[in-house]
Design an enzyme around this catalytic site. Structure first.
Site, PDB file in Angstrom:
ATOM      1  N   HIS A 191       0.828  -1.209   0.000  1.00 23.44           N
ATOM      2  CA  HIS A 191       0.000   0.000   0.000  1.00 23.44           C
ATOM      3  C   HIS A 191       0.861   1.258   0.000  1.00 23.44           C
ATOM      4  O   HIS A 191       0.462   2.293  -0.513  1.00 23.44           O
ATOM      5  CB  HIS A 191      -0.954  -0.028   1.191  1.00 23.44           C
ATOM      6  CG  HIS A 191      -2.144  -0.892   0.923  1.00 23.44           C
ATOM      7  ND1 HIS A 191      -2.682  -1.742   1.847  1.00 23.44           N
ATOM      8  CD2 HIS A 191      -2.877  -1.040  -0.199  1.00 23.44           C
ATOM      9  CE1 HIS A 191      -3.706  -2.374   1.300  1.00 23.44           C
ATOM     10  NE2 HIS A 191      -3.839  -1.965   0.074  1.00 23.44           N
ATOM     11  N   ARG A 297      -2.825 -10.203 -17.323  1.00 24.33           N
ATOM     12  CA  ARG A 297      -1.997 -11.410 -17.496  1.00 24.33           C
ATOM     13  C   ARG A 297      -2.049 -12.218 -16.195  1.00 24.33           C
ATOM     14  O   ARG A 297      -1.199 -12.082 -15.319  1.00 24.33           O
ATOM     15  CB  ARG A 297      -0.563 -11.019 -17.825  1.00 24.33           C
ATOM     16  CG  ARG A 297      -0.374 -10.426 -19.214  1.00 24.33           C
ATOM     17  CD  ARG A 297       1.097 -10.143 -19.490  1.00 24.33           C
ATOM     18  NE  ARG A 297       1.393  -9.998 -20.900  1.00 24.33           N
ATOM     19  CZ  ARG A 297       1.513  -8.836 -21.543  1.00 24.33           C
ATOM     20  NH1 ARG A 297       1.353  -7.704 -20.887  1.00 24.33           N
ATOM     21  NH2 ARG A 297       1.798  -8.803 -22.820  1.00 24.33           N
ATOM     22  N   ARG A 333      -6.993 -12.740 -19.106  1.00 24.80           N
ATOM     23  CA  ARG A 333      -6.473 -13.799 -19.961  1.00 24.80           C
ATOM     24  C   ARG A 333      -6.224 -14.989 -19.034  1.00 24.80           C
ATOM     25  O   ARG A 333      -5.516 -14.849 -18.025  1.00 24.80           O
ATOM     26  CB  ARG A 333      -5.173 -13.300 -20.605  1.00 24.80           C
ATOM     27  CG  ARG A 333      -4.604 -14.207 -21.681  1.00 24.80           C
ATOM     28  CD  ARG A 333      -3.317 -14.915 -21.311  1.00 24.80           C
ATOM     29  NE  ARG A 333      -2.216 -14.185 -20.801  1.00 24.80           N
ATOM     30  CZ  ARG A 333      -1.245 -13.605 -21.537  1.00 24.80           C
ATOM     31  NH1 ARG A 333      -1.292 -13.575 -22.826  1.00 24.80           N
ATOM     32  NH2 ARG A 333      -0.225 -13.038 -20.950  1.00 24.80           N
ATOM     33  N   GLU A 431      -3.125 -15.343 -31.636  1.00 25.58           N
ATOM     34  CA  GLU A 431      -1.674 -15.155 -31.545  1.00 25.58           C
ATOM     35  C   GLU A 431      -0.907 -16.309 -32.183  1.00 25.58           C
ATOM     36  O   GLU A 431       0.296 -16.434 -32.017  1.00 25.58           O
ATOM     37  CB  GLU A 431      -1.227 -14.919 -30.093  1.00 25.58           C
ATOM     38  CG  GLU A 431      -1.725 -15.925 -29.087  1.00 25.58           C
ATOM     39  CD  GLU A 431      -1.318 -15.594 -27.650  1.00 25.58           C
ATOM     40  OE1 GLU A 431      -0.517 -14.675 -27.437  1.00 25.58           O
ATOM     41  OE2 GLU A 431      -1.814 -16.288 -26.746  1.00 25.58           O
ATOM     42  N   ASN A 454       2.783  -9.966 -29.921  1.00 21.04           N
ATOM     43  CA  ASN A 454       4.117 -10.472 -29.548  1.00 21.04           C
ATOM     44  C   ASN A 454       4.264 -11.915 -30.012  1.00 21.04           C
ATOM     45  O   ASN A 454       5.245 -12.295 -30.642  1.00 21.04           O
ATOM     46  CB  ASN A 454       4.331 -10.399 -28.031  1.00 21.04           C
ATOM     47  CG  ASN A 454       4.029  -9.038 -27.466  1.00 21.04           C
ATOM     48  OD1 ASN A 454       4.130  -8.046 -28.174  1.00 21.04           O
ATOM     49  ND2 ASN A 454       3.626  -8.967 -26.205  1.00 21.04           N
ATOM     50  N   ASP A 455       3.267 -12.732 -29.677  1.00 24.36           N
ATOM     51  CA  ASP A 455       3.337 -14.132 -30.078  1.00 24.36           C
ATOM     52  C   ASP A 455       2.994 -14.319 -31.549  1.00 24.36           C
ATOM     53  O   ASP A 455       3.553 -15.192 -32.208  1.00 24.36           O
ATOM     54  CB  ASP A 455       2.406 -14.986 -29.207  1.00 24.36           C
ATOM     55  CG  ASP A 455       3.093 -15.365 -27.905  1.00 24.36           C
ATOM     56  OD1 ASP A 455       4.272 -15.771 -27.955  1.00 24.36           O
ATOM     57  OD2 ASP A 455       2.464 -15.228 -26.841  1.00 24.36           O
ATOM     58  N   ARG A 465      10.895 -15.466 -29.440  1.00 22.63           N
ATOM     59  CA  ARG A 465      10.974 -14.132 -28.809  1.00 22.63           C
ATOM     60  C   ARG A 465      11.945 -14.080 -27.645  1.00 22.63           C
ATOM     61  O   ARG A 465      12.280 -13.001 -27.156  1.00 22.63           O
ATOM     62  CB  ARG A 465       9.568 -13.614 -28.423  1.00 22.63           C
ATOM     63  CG  ARG A 465       8.848 -14.431 -27.405  1.00 22.63           C
ATOM     64  CD  ARG A 465       7.360 -14.046 -27.340  1.00 22.63           C
ATOM     65  NE  ARG A 465       7.070 -13.010 -26.363  1.00 22.63           N
ATOM     66  CZ  ARG A 465       5.864 -12.797 -25.840  1.00 22.63           C
ATOM     67  NH1 ARG A 465       4.832 -13.534 -26.218  1.00 22.63           N
ATOM     68  NH2 ARG A 465       5.675 -11.865 -24.958  1.00 22.63           N
ATOM     69  N   CYS A 502      -3.569  -6.301 -28.261  1.00 23.48           N
ATOM     70  CA  CYS A 502      -3.069  -6.190 -26.888  1.00 23.48           C
ATOM     71  C   CYS A 502      -1.575  -6.473 -26.749  1.00 23.48           C
ATOM     72  O   CYS A 502      -1.043  -6.435 -25.653  1.00 23.48           O
ATOM     73  CB  CYS A 502      -3.865  -7.095 -25.953  1.00 23.48           C
ATOM     74  SG  CYS A 502      -3.626  -8.820 -26.309  1.00 23.48           S
TER      75      CYS A 502
HETATM   76  C1  PEP Z   1       1.116 -11.269 -26.978  1.00 21.35           C
HETATM   77  O1  PEP Z   1       1.549 -12.389 -27.242  1.00 21.35           O
HETATM   78  O2  PEP Z   1       1.172 -10.311 -27.751  1.00 21.35           O
HETATM   79  C2  PEP Z   1       0.460 -11.022 -25.664  1.00 21.35           C
HETATM   80  C3  PEP Z   1      -0.270  -9.959 -25.456  1.00 21.35           C
HETATM   81  O3  PEP Z   1       0.665 -11.890 -24.668  1.00 21.35           O
HETATM   82  P1  PEP Z   1       2.078 -12.158 -23.951  1.00 21.35           P
HETATM   83  O4  PEP Z   1       3.036 -11.079 -24.382  1.00 21.35           O
HETATM   84  O5  PEP Z   1       1.809 -12.144 -22.495  1.00 21.35           O
HETATM   85  O6  PEP Z   1       2.447 -13.515 -24.461  1.00 21.35           O
HETATM   86 MG    MG Z   2       0.992 -14.071 -26.007  1.00 26.47          MG
END
Ligand code: PEP
Ligand code: MG
Length: 550
Positions: A191, A297, A333, A431, A454-455, A465, A502
């Site tokens: 806090h 997440r 998620r 993804e 990202n994925d 990655r 996202c």
């Molecule tokens: C992504 O893969 O773009 C995503 C939002 O999830 P993370 O980066 O947590 O795999």
């Molecule tokens: Mg992902």
């Protein structure tokens, strides 16, 4: 010059002298061998101190409400409730009578016991709550011993250095004299950290190097990097003063955008939500005026502990996030473990290609009891706000159907047990290239899409990655990725469902115009990226220029 690292609580720069905090130590005699108190008198002292402490929490509530808002002020109503908690308070009374012990001794022993039971749960969130019990215990001891809690600051502005700071100590501080603070202990979810964020005070926690010798020395606290520079050179001071002025100018400009629509000059709108990984990020969602949470997440709740969080523990967390953000939507998620997130207790085997391996829904669908714990917690929490969930790393409609079937089963079971549940929207994460190619079939069976760029880049371009050697080959604007996003949007809109981006690409300002032109419905980004994105959108005019660039 000396440089020390800690965990930054707020991006911002503080410059000024360090002041090492000294607390008047409360020495409590060890009474294990020699109980020697008058229980009737001690009980009376304890009750008077308890009432006084409750009054103090009310004053702190009002101060926090005025300075930091109602969410953070509620910490002090929780403290007041702890001081009314039958079990906790009775344990102190019992110790006084059974010892017999002094009120101070009973408060110390019982407070420590309660705090350590929670701290031992090995969960960052609960550990932060144990700090609240310590704070309440300290408040009672201060009242009992007549210690003045308001002596942490001097007469001139300074960056405070302390072993730790309790929320009640932090809220009492005079903001005019507080440039920032550095603590050796504490967590980013405490806090105290939340208070620092909502009061815009640059702060570092877990700064091991903090020491007595720093007292009075000049320092720069860089909240952007989590670095503290003690005895900086005149040149560094000049550079950081300029950066701080720039930060302040920029923050003031962005703050003007709070409450304004994400609308282009020619009237095209897009949603902007925030990505979070725990309750501790909710204040940043509010501070940056995000429309809701587009990506929670949830697997972060499973990390850094010895066992998966229980249904009740997860329920409490989701409920808190939903309540605080209602009526805004929160998209959770479901847990995406595996690949780079492999807690030991999951006993996941070593894999040659973990990114292509046992991950996300593949784990959840083959360990249904494990998955059901999370789904049950989510269904129960859904009553407290607007909840949506979505499943990660899907490759096609079969996995989506299996996830939905398990969700329906959990709903049935909870209802049969007489446990109230709420409504949830269900989305699919796009993804994998397979999900893009199956987008029509997925869209028929869910309420929305979220594209994890990202994925999607990793799997579309076969670029691990986690592998830093591949950096020269990473093209975040790769035409295959952009084409995949376009195909996803087209399929979603054919079926009347919205699409959110996202992944990190959502915050890439060079892509904003392209997302708008492609018809993306919303972007979910780090809380700090919300207002810069809004600024970008409000400066665009789509009536000029041409279509998307794929
Ligand atoms: C992504 O893969 O773009 C995503 C939002 O999830 P993370 O980066 O947590 O795999
Ligand atoms: Mg992902």
């Amino acid at each position: 010059m000396q440089a020390a690292n800690g965990k930054s609580v707020l991006e911002g720069i503080a410059i000024g002298p360090l002041r090492v905090v000294h607390r008047a130590k409360i020495v409590i005699r060890d009474e294990t061998q020699s109980p020697a108190a008058d229980p009737a008198r001690e009980l009376k002292r304890f009750e008077a101190a308890r009432l006084r402490a409750i009054e103090q929490q009310k004053t702190l509530y009002d101060k926090a409400l005025a300075e930091a808002g109602d969410e953070i002020a509620s910490v002090f109503s929780i403290h007041a409730m702890m001081l009314e908690d039958q079990e906790f308070m009775d344990s102190i009374r019992e110790l006084i009578v059974s010892g017999p012990h002094s009120a101070e001794y009973a408060v110390r022993v019982s407070g420590d016991r309660h705090a350590s039971v929670i701290a031992d749960l090995d969960d960052a969130y609960m550990a932060a709550r144990s700090a609240d019990i310590e704070d309440v215990t300290q408040t009672l001891l201060d009242v009992l011993t007549g210690r003045d809690p308001d002596t942490l600051q001097g007469e001139t502005p300074a960056i405070l250095v302390a072993e730790d700071l309790a929320p009640s100590e932090t809220v009492r501080l005079d903001k005019k004299l507080l440039l920032g603070f550095v603590t050796r202990r504490g967590s980013a979810s405490s806090h105290t950290a939340i208070l620092a964020r909502s009061m815009s005070i640059p702060a570092l926690v877990q700064c091991d190097a903090a020491c007595e010798e720093w007292n009075g020395r000049m320092a720069i606290l860089d909240g952007h990097t989590g670095c503290l520079y003690v005895d900086p050179s005149p040149k560094m001071l000049e550079i950081f003063r300029a950066r701080r002025a720039e930060d302040e100018r920029r923050q003031a400009m962005l703050a003007e955008l709070r409450g304004k629509p994400n609308q282009t000059l020619d009237g095209v709108q897009i949603g902007i939500e925030a990505n979070i990984s725990g309750v501790e990020d909710v204040a940043a969602v509010e501070a940056n005026d995000a429309e809701g949470v587009g990506l929670f997440r949830s697997e972060f709740l499973y990390l850094n502990r010895n066992a998966a969080p229980s249904e009740d523990e997860q329920f409490a967390i989701y409920k808190q996030v939903l309540r605080r953000l209602a009526p805004r939507r929160v998209v959770v998620r479901t847990c995406d473990l595996g690949a780079d997130k492999t807690p030991e207790y999951m006993q996941l085997a070593e894999e040659t290609n973990p990114a292509l391996g046992y991950r996300a829904v593949r784990i959840c669908l083959t360990r249904p009891d494990f998955f059901k714990t999370q789904l049950r917690a989510l269904l129960r929490a859904a009553r407290y706000g607007r909840l949506a969930l979505r499943f990660p790393m899907l490759t096609g409609p079969k996995e989506l159907a299996a996830c939905k079937a398990l969700l329906a089963k959990c709903r049935e079971e909870l209802t049969a047990e007489g446990v109230p549940v709420g409504p949830v929207e269900v989305g699919a994460m796009i993804e994998t290239p397979a999900a893009v190619l199956c987008a029509d079939a997925l869209a028929e069976n869910c309420d929305f899409f979220s594209v994890g760029t990202n994925d999607l880049l990793q799997y579309t371009c076969a670029l691990d990655r986690q592998n830093q050697h591949l950096e020269p080959f990473v093209d975040m604007h790769h035409p295959a990725l952009l084409r995949s996003i376009q195909m996803t949007v087209e399929a979603a809109h054919r079926h009347g469902i919205p699409v959110c981006i996202c992944g990190e690409l959502g915050a890439d300002l060079t892509m904003t115009e392209w997302f708008l032109r492609t018809g993306v419905d919303s972007l979910s980004v780090n809380p700090g990226a919300v207002l810069p994105l809004r600024e970008m959108i409000r400066g665009l005019d789509l009536s000029a220029g041409s279509g998307p660039k794929t």
